[in-house]
Design a protein around this motif. Structure first.
Motif, PDB file in Angstrom:
ATOM      1  N   ARG A   1      58.960  41.176 -13.081  1.00  0.00           N
ATOM      2  CA  ARG A   1      60.299  41.406 -12.522  1.00  0.00           C
ATOM      3  C   ARG A   1      60.728  40.248 -11.631  1.00  0.00           C
ATOM      4  N   LEU A   2      59.816  39.719 -10.829  1.00  0.00           N
ATOM      5  CA  LEU A   2      60.148  38.569  -9.992  1.00  0.00           C
ATOM      6  C   LEU A   2      60.458  37.339 -10.839  1.00  0.00           C
ATOM      7  N   ALA A   3      59.679  37.157 -11.899  1.00  0.00           N
ATOM      8  CA  ALA A   3      59.913  36.016 -12.785  1.00  0.00           C
ATOM      9  C   ALA A   3      61.281  36.108 -13.449  1.00  0.00           C
ATOM     10  N   VAL A   4      61.606  37.268 -13.986  1.00  0.00           N
ATOM     11  CA  VAL A   4      62.885  37.449 -14.665  1.00  0.00           C
ATOM     12  C   VAL A   4      64.044  37.247 -13.694  1.00  0.00           C
ATOM     13  N   ALA A   5      63.923  37.810 -12.495  1.00  0.00           N
ATOM     14  CA  ALA A   5      64.993  37.650 -11.503  1.00  0.00           C
ATOM     15  C   ALA A   5      65.190  36.188 -11.146  1.00  0.00           C
ATOM     16  N   THR A   6      64.098  35.432 -11.059  1.00  0.00           N
ATOM     17  CA  THR A   6      64.197  34.005 -10.741  1.00  0.00           C
ATOM     18  C   THR A   6      64.841  33.234 -11.890  1.00  0.00           C
ATOM     19  N   LEU A   7      64.419  33.518 -13.107  1.00  0.00           N
ATOM     20  CA  LEU A   7      64.939  32.774 -14.262  1.00  0.00           C
ATOM     21  C   LEU A   7      66.413  33.045 -14.505  1.00  0.00           C
TER      22      LEU A   7
ATOM     23  N   GLY B   1      70.729  32.766 -26.304  1.00  0.00           N
ATOM     24  CA  GLY B   1      70.742  31.976 -25.082  1.00  0.00           C
ATOM     25  C   GLY B   1      69.692  32.382 -24.073  1.00  0.00           C
ATOM     26  N   PRO B   2      69.754  31.810 -22.865  1.00  0.00           N
ATOM     27  CA  PRO B   2      68.770  32.107 -21.829  1.00  0.00           C
ATOM     28  C   PRO B   2      68.704  33.586 -21.454  1.00  0.00           C
ATOM     29  N   ASP B   3      69.841  34.289 -21.495  1.00  0.00           N
ATOM     30  CA  ASP B   3      69.810  35.719 -21.178  1.00  0.00           C
ATOM     31  C   ASP B   3      68.960  36.479 -22.193  1.00  0.00           C
TER      32      ASP B   3
ATOM     33  N   THR C   1      51.953  34.516 -15.921  1.00  0.00           N
ATOM     34  CA  THR C   1      53.283  34.676 -15.343  1.00  0.00           C
ATOM     35  C   THR C   1      53.443  33.830 -14.091  1.00  0.00           C
ATOM     36  N   LEU C   2      52.514  33.936 -13.159  1.00  0.00           N
ATOM     37  CA  LEU C   2      52.635  33.222 -11.891  1.00  0.00           C
ATOM     38  C   LEU C   2      52.600  31.714 -12.103  1.00  0.00           C
ATOM     39  N   VAL C   3      51.680  31.248 -12.936  1.00  0.00           N
ATOM     40  CA  VAL C   3      51.475  29.807 -13.076  1.00  0.00           C
ATOM     41  C   VAL C   3      52.542  29.165 -13.971  1.00  0.00           C
ATOM     42  N   HIS C   4      52.891  29.820 -15.075  1.00  0.00           N
ATOM     43  CA  HIS C   4      53.939  29.233 -15.909  1.00  0.00           C
ATOM     44  C   HIS C   4      55.307  29.309 -15.231  1.00  0.00           C
ATOM     45  N   MET C   5      55.490  30.266 -14.350  1.00  0.00           N
ATOM     46  CA  MET C   5      56.715  30.255 -13.561  1.00  0.00           C
ATOM     47  C   MET C   5      56.749  29.052 -12.627  1.00  0.00           C
ATOM     48  N   HIS C   6      55.602  28.606 -12.158  1.00  0.00           N
ATOM     49  CA  HIS C   6      55.534  27.367 -11.389  1.00  0.00           C
ATOM     50  C   HIS C   6      56.031  26.196 -12.240  1.00  0.00           C
ATOM     51  N   ASP C   7      55.557  26.127 -13.494  1.00  0.00           N
ATOM     52  CA  ASP C   7      56.006  25.070 -14.401  1.00  0.00           C
ATOM     53  C   ASP C   7      57.509  25.160 -14.639  1.00  0.00           C
TER      54      ASP C   7
ATOM     55  N   LEU D   1      63.257  23.658 -13.936  1.00  0.00           N
ATOM     56  CA  LEU D   1      64.608  24.189 -13.812  1.00  0.00           C
ATOM     57  C   LEU D   1      65.190  24.037 -12.413  1.00  0.00           C
ATOM     58  N   GLY D   2      64.413  23.489 -11.492  1.00  0.00           N
ATOM     59  CA  GLY D   2      64.895  23.307 -10.131  1.00  0.00           C
ATOM     60  C   GLY D   2      65.056  24.605  -9.363  1.00  0.00           C
ATOM     61  N   LEU D   3      64.104  25.529  -9.550  1.00  0.00           N
ATOM     62  CA  LEU D   3      64.152  26.834  -8.895  1.00  0.00           C
ATOM     63  C   LEU D   3      63.057  26.943  -7.840  1.00  0.00           C
ATOM     64  N   ALA D   4      63.256  27.837  -6.893  1.00  0.00           N
ATOM     65  CA  ALA D   4      62.212  28.156  -5.914  1.00  0.00           C
ATOM     66  C   ALA D   4      61.329  29.260  -6.474  1.00  0.00           C
ATOM     67  N   TRP D   5      60.016  29.072  -6.365  1.00  0.00           N
ATOM     68  CA  TRP D   5      59.081  30.091  -6.861  1.00  0.00           C
ATOM     69  C   TRP D   5      57.859  30.119  -5.954  1.00  0.00           C
ATOM     70  N   ALA D   6      57.711  31.193  -5.198  1.00  0.00           N
ATOM     71  CA  ALA D   6      56.569  31.382  -4.305  1.00  0.00           C
ATOM     72  C   ALA D   6      56.155  32.839  -4.402  1.00  0.00           C
ATOM     73  N   PRO D   7      55.261  33.193  -5.329  1.00  0.00           N
ATOM     74  CA  PRO D   7      54.904  34.596  -5.550  1.00  0.00           C
ATOM     75  C   PRO D   7      54.154  35.182  -4.366  1.00  0.00           C
ATOM     76  N   PRO D   8      54.157  36.504  -4.242  1.00  0.00           N
ATOM     77  CA  PRO D   8      53.447  37.145  -3.133  1.00  0.00           C
ATOM     78  C   PRO D   8      51.961  36.791  -3.126  1.00  0.00           C
ATOM     79  N   SER D   9      51.453  36.510  -1.951  1.00  0.00           N
ATOM     80  CA  SER D   9      50.042  36.126  -1.825  1.00  0.00           C
ATOM     81  C   SER D   9      49.106  37.203  -2.343  1.00  0.00           C
ATOM     82  N   VAL D  10      49.490  38.472  -2.198  1.00  0.00           N
ATOM     83  CA  VAL D  10      48.612  39.561  -2.638  1.00  0.00           C
ATOM     84  C   VAL D  10      48.369  39.483  -4.141  1.00  0.00           C
ATOM     85  N   LEU D  11      49.391  39.104  -4.919  1.00  0.00           N
ATOM     86  CA  LEU D  11      49.210  38.972  -6.361  1.00  0.00           C
ATOM     87  C   LEU D  11      48.282  37.814  -6.682  1.00  0.00           C
ATOM     88  N   CYS D  12      48.482  36.699  -6.006  1.00  0.00           N
ATOM     89  CA  CYS D  12      47.623  35.527  -6.229  1.00  0.00           C
ATOM     90  C   CYS D  12      46.171  35.835  -5.882  1.00  0.00           C
TER      91      CYS D  12
END
Length: 218
Positions: A24-30, A101-103, A149-155, A160-171
């Protein structure tokens, strides 16, 4: 995006809810990505951002289907056929319609994530299925889905020039489940990036090769 603080000294199991949150966090960011950025390179990868998001969706679906058979194979994966759109692209067995498209691409990602969430939630913890990182239980596949999910969202965020900092608990939970030998004491997100060859840690150079371990811990 806020981040909670958690160390890996008392790891918690990876759950279906964790996968759901990560996706959900990844989708919201993308959904904030610029439309013109999807053809650009995704971070340090050789794939473009569209290919990387499609690869991530395929990973999540791949993990879900390994748990699907009544008796999952232990020596190889469920034999879905893979193909590539170009020689250097990641192999996939499901494509998102380019015309959507992206959506549409993010919908495919969201749907594949939901399937993994459902399979992890409903599959007996005694089930085992094949993965190259080690025969895994449902929690192992949940952790693998979280890692991807967490790592490819970093890529993707880099490309894409987005901010991505997932919750530490997930990491922290991914590290405890898949990288038990990773050093403790540093920021869990930075440590996960180090463990997957994407960052340095103090006194530890960036890895050129790495491997997760999805075998059950008990």
């Amino acid at each position: 995006m806020s981040r909670s603080v958690e160390t890996r000294s008392i790891p918690s199991p990876v759950t279906a809810d964790d996968v759901d949150l990560a996706v959900r966090l990844a989708v919201a960011t993308l959904r904030n990505a610029p439309a013109e950025g999807w053809g650009g390179k995704a971070g340090s990868l050789e794939w473009d951002c569209w290919e990387t998001a499609e690869h991530l969706a395929n990973d999540l679906l791949y993990y879900a289907v390994q748990l699907g058979p009544q008796s999952p194979p232990l020596d190889t994966h469920v034999p879905f056929a893979l193909d590539r759109e170009r020689p250097a692209a990641p192999p996939v067995f499901v494509h998102a319609e380019r015309a959507a498209g992206p959506d549409g691409l993010t919908q495919v990602l969201e749907a594949c994530g939901a399937l993994l969430v459902a399979m992890v939630r409903t599959t007996s913890p005694r089930v085992r299925a094949h993965h190259a990182a080690g025969v895994a239980d449902p929690e192992g596949f949940a952790a693998l889905g979280m890692q991807e999910t967490l790592v490819h969202m970093h890529d993707l965020a880099e490309g894409l020039g987005l901010a991505w900092a997932p919750p530490s608990v997930l990491c922290s939970r991914v590290l405890a489940r898949l990288f038990p030998e990773a050093p403790d004491g540093a920021d869990p997100w930075l440590t996960l990036l180090w463990a997957t060859g994407r960052a340095e840690l103090p006194g530890r150079p960036r890895l050129t090769t790495w491997r997760s371990d999805s075998t059950p811990r008990t």
